[in-house]
Design a protein around this motif. Structure first.
Motif, mmCIF file in Angstrom:
data_model
loop_
_atom_site.group_PDB
_atom_site.id
_atom_site.type_symbol
_atom_site.label_atom_id
_atom_site.label_comp_id
_atom_site.label_asym_id
_atom_site.label_seq_id
_atom_site.Cartn_x
_atom_site.Cartn_y
_atom_site.Cartn_z
ATOM 1 N N GLN A 79 0.911 -1.138 -0.095
ATOM 2 C CA GLN A 79 0.074 0.072 0.066
ATOM 3 C C GLN A 79 0.917 1.256 0.078
ATOM 4 O O GLN A 79 1.402 1.366 1.013
ATOM 5 N N ASN A 80 0.907 2.014 -0.941
ATOM 6 C CA ASN A 80 1.754 2.915 -1.434
ATOM 7 C C ASN A 80 1.318 4.405 -0.636
ATOM 8 O O ASN A 80 0.281 4.648 -0.803
ATOM 9 N N VAL A 81 2.279 5.039 -0.014
ATOM 10 C CA VAL A 81 1.755 6.244 0.566
ATOM 11 C C VAL A 81 2.972 7.421 0.267
ATOM 12 O O VAL A 81 4.056 7.038 0.136
ATOM 13 N N LYS A 141 -3.161 6.611 -3.495
ATOM 14 C CA LYS A 141 -4.566 6.678 -2.654
ATOM 15 C C LYS A 141 -4.446 7.407 -1.460
ATOM 16 O O LYS A 141 -5.416 8.124 -0.936
ATOM 17 N N VAL A 142 -3.273 7.277 -0.601
ATOM 18 C CA VAL A 142 -3.244 7.859 0.693
ATOM 19 C C VAL A 142 -1.803 8.474 0.910
ATOM 20 O O VAL A 142 -0.617 8.388 0.407
ATOM 21 N N VAL A 144 0.311 11.319 3.720
ATOM 22 C CA VAL A 144 0.428 12.120 5.239
ATOM 23 C C VAL A 144 0.615 13.781 4.949
ATOM 24 O O VAL A 144 1.741 13.983 4.015
ATOM 25 N N ARG A 165 -7.314 9.815 -1.782
ATOM 26 C CA ARG A 165 -8.613 9.598 -1.250
ATOM 27 C C ARG A 165 -8.650 9.336 0.427
ATOM 28 O O ARG A 165 -9.484 9.492 1.218
ATOM 29 N N GLY A 166 -6.995 9.288 0.737
ATOM 30 C CA GLY A 166 -6.955 9.240 2.197
ATOM 31 C C GLY A 166 -5.693 9.950 2.805
ATOM 32 O O GLY A 166 -4.969 9.928 2.328
ATOM 33 N N VAL A 167 -6.052 10.838 3.871
ATOM 34 C CA VAL A 167 -5.047 11.543 4.596
ATOM 35 C C VAL A 167 -4.885 11.365 5.854
ATOM 36 O O VAL A 167 -5.846 11.357 6.606
ATOM 37 N N LEU A 168 -3.567 11.313 6.313
ATOM 38 C CA LEU A 168 -3.205 11.384 7.690
ATOM 39 C C LEU A 168 -2.396 12.528 8.062
ATOM 40 O O LEU A 168 -1.646 12.965 7.726
ATOM 41 N N LYS A 176 -10.641 19.489 6.903
ATOM 42 C CA LYS A 176 -12.091 19.090 6.285
ATOM 43 C C LYS A 176 -11.736 19.225 4.675
ATOM 44 O O LYS A 176 -11.312 20.210 4.010
ATOM 45 N N SER A 185 -15.143 10.969 -2.002
ATOM 46 C CA SER A 185 -15.110 11.753 -0.842
ATOM 47 C C SER A 185 -13.725 11.303 -0.378
ATOM 48 O O SER A 185 -12.994 10.376 -0.906
ATOM 49 N N GLU A 187 -11.347 10.476 2.802
ATOM 50 C CA GLU A 187 -11.200 10.287 4.258
ATOM 51 C C GLU A 187 -10.029 11.131 5.204
ATOM 52 O O GLU A 187 -8.765 10.929 4.628
ATOM 53 N N ILE A 188 -10.443 11.644 6.160
ATOM 54 C CA ILE A 188 -9.230 12.439 6.952
ATOM 55 C C ILE A 188 -9.312 12.041 8.167
ATOM 56 O O ILE A 188 -9.912 12.079 8.865
ATOM 57 N N GLN A 189 -7.866 11.749 8.675
ATOM 58 C CA GLN A 189 -7.678 11.209 9.933
ATOM 59 C C GLN A 189 -6.702 12.374 10.611
ATOM 60 O O GLN A 189 -5.714 12.498 10.134
ATOM 61 N N LEU B 197 -2.932 4.425 9.003
ATOM 62 C CA LEU B 197 -2.666 4.272 7.554
ATOM 63 C C LEU B 197 -3.403 3.117 7.116
ATOM 64 O O LEU B 197 -4.246 3.137 6.124
ATOM 65 N N LEU B 200 -7.003 3.868 6.771
ATOM 66 C CA LEU B 200 -7.339 4.692 5.622
ATOM 67 C C LEU B 200 -7.645 3.811 4.432
ATOM 68 O O LEU B 200 -8.563 3.895 3.792
ATOM 69 N N PHE B 201 -6.634 2.743 4.075
ATOM 70 C CA PHE B 201 -6.757 2.214 3.048
ATOM 71 C C PHE B 201 -7.914 1.225 3.035
ATOM 72 O O PHE B 201 -8.780 1.067 1.945
ATOM 73 N N GLN B 203 -10.730 1.865 4.574
ATOM 74 C CA GLN B 203 -11.923 3.010 4.506
ATOM 75 C C GLN B 203 -12.222 3.212 2.952
ATOM 76 O O GLN B 203 -13.253 2.915 2.438
ATOM 77 N N ILE B 204 -11.074 3.409 2.291
ATOM 78 C CA ILE B 204 -11.070 3.467 0.788
ATOM 79 C C ILE B 204 -11.531 2.392 0.100
ATOM 80 O O ILE B 204 -12.495 2.375 -0.880
ATOM 81 N N GLN B 207 -15.241 1.884 0.133
ATOM 82 C CA GLN B 207 -16.077 2.803 -0.482
ATOM 83 C C GLN B 207 -16.194 2.575 -1.905
ATOM 84 O O GLN B 207 -17.242 2.616 -2.457
#
Ligand SMILES: NC(=O)c1ccc[n+]([C@@H]2O[C@H](COP(=O)([O-])OP(=O)(O)OC[C@H]3O[C@@H](n4cnc5c(N)ncnc54)[C@H](O)[C@@H]3O)[C@@H](O)[C@H]2O)c1
Ligand SMILES: NC(=O)c1ccc[n+]([C@@H]2O[C@H](COP(=O)([O-])OP(=O)(O)OC[C@H]3O[C@@H](n4cnc5c(N)ncnc54)[C@H](O)[C@@H]3O)[C@@H](O)[C@H]2O)c1
Lengths: 210, 210
Positions: A79-81, A141-142, A144, A165-168, A176, A185, A187-189, B197, B200-201, B203-204, B207
């Protein structure tokens, strides 16, 4: 699916992979419960929701669990970040070798002053002009966010626009997704370290009163 | 008081202090709601629980709010924190100047190899032999754990034995205060970056199915 259930599933998956690496063949619900911090009854309930069965004497078969959790949570392809902001927090994340045991891979860092970044790792660091192309070309997709608070929401918009699509988020602002930009959408953590510390002080002070 | 309510109170307090520093004299519930990420109705409800009143036209008086929140959450005397484990995460925390705006103060670091720590700050770094005396002599209540996962539970026991009451844990293990040692309870807040992290993966990926 409620968030606590998903979080437990992720914890079970990681734990089962570690047990398999240690050579375990079976595991009981009370071991899983102790390691995750929940009751054995909740473990059994979670597993019955997923139609995973074990037996009272032998427990659950580890190979079966690994296969099932990979199916339920998605296999363990990398899972690449990406990390935006390569200062103290950003470089700590880029240097961390522990992510690979969880199939997480930090593939690139981005910073407004890439030449100033102290980067002893093999992870490449680019300028912000390359951010959006990199996200699109590598289907990231994710990400930081580890930039100063004043910059965070602008950086978020750039990332979401390019397909994140996802942010830490480590910046101490409540981020937001600005709705108008999100076809899909995001997702924000938020991880707010100062708030966690203050919260601990508050919990201790209320204990003293009770 | 439930945890979400306390967390909102801490966020209100920090925001109000920042607004005061900016020279604000009044603030409306919808500004507070937007900044914290909740509805204005919830802000008004929280404030009425605390018997804080404002008026429709003028909003809430900032000086009154600062005084009330300092009374409710404890004044802003410095809240001293120690860091155990001065590697990447530990030194990032020791170098961070942002804590002082929240009345948080990292007063010392501890490490098993203090002479190897790369520490550009004025915060002193000691060996583990000094940990328990330092906690007792300086009445330290909160600490951060930033040691490898295999060491975390042993370090926790040393801290709690010496009087630590709240811990922010970055090691990827579910830390629990071993009950027999805790005359007074110890609040533990786990921050697990890899899990956030992975979550987040997950949740995506869910979706995409829906
Ligand atoms: N270090 C900590 O212990 C800590 C604790 C709590 C919160 N935080 C928060 O985490 C975030 C990162 O903190 P840090 O200590 O790593 O900060 P830092 O100052 O060490 O690093 C920030 C990095 O972001 C880069 N940057 C600034 N603006 C940018 C932009 N518009 N686009 C891209 N890059 C940009 C800077 O060049 C720098 O390399 C901050 O928001 C901070 O408030 C950090
Ligand atoms: N760096 C990251 O981005 C990251 C991400 C996720 C989780 N974590 C977790 O956070 C923790 C800290 O990570 P890090 O990257 O800062 O590690 P690190 O290896 O850089 O630092 C660990 C420090 O702890 C010290 N130490 C080891 N055993 C000790 C003991 N018994 N008593 C006192 N000090 C001891 C070491 O000397 C070292 O300075 C680890 O548990 C790690 O798994 C880190």
């Amino acid at each position: 699916m409620n968030k606590d259930f998903i979080l437990r599933l992720t914890k079970y998956k990681r734990l089962i992979h570690k047990l398999k690496a240690l050579g375990f063949e079976k595991v009981f619900s009370n071991n899983l419960g102790d390691a995750i911090g929940v009751t054995p009854a909740l473990v059994r309930k979670d597993f019955s929701i997923l139609h995973l069965s074990g037996n009272k004497r032998g427990g659950y078969n580890i190979d079966m669990l690994v296969e099932e959790f990979d199916r339920i949570l998605g296999g363990s392809e990398q899972q690449n970040v990406i990390v935006v902001g390569c200062g103290r927090i950003g470089t700590a994340l880029m240097e961390y070798t522990g992510f690979s045991t969880d199939d997480l891979n930090i593939v690139a860092g981005f910073d407004q002053f890439p030449e100033k970044v102290n980067n002893p790792t093999k992870v490449p660091v680019y300028g912000m002009d390359k951010l959006q192309d990199f996200i699109r070309e590598n289907n990231i997709k994710v990400g930081v966010i580890a930039v100063p608070d004043a910059e965070a929401s602008r950086v978020l918009d750039m990332m979401v626009e390019a397909g994140i699509r996802g942010v830490l988020n480590f910046a101490p602002v409540e981020l937001k997704c600005s709705k108008y930009q999100c076809e899909t959408s995001c997702e924000i953590q938020n991880v707010n370290i100062a708030l966690e510390l203050e919260h601990l002080f508050y919990q201790i002070s209320t204990q003293d009163i009770n």
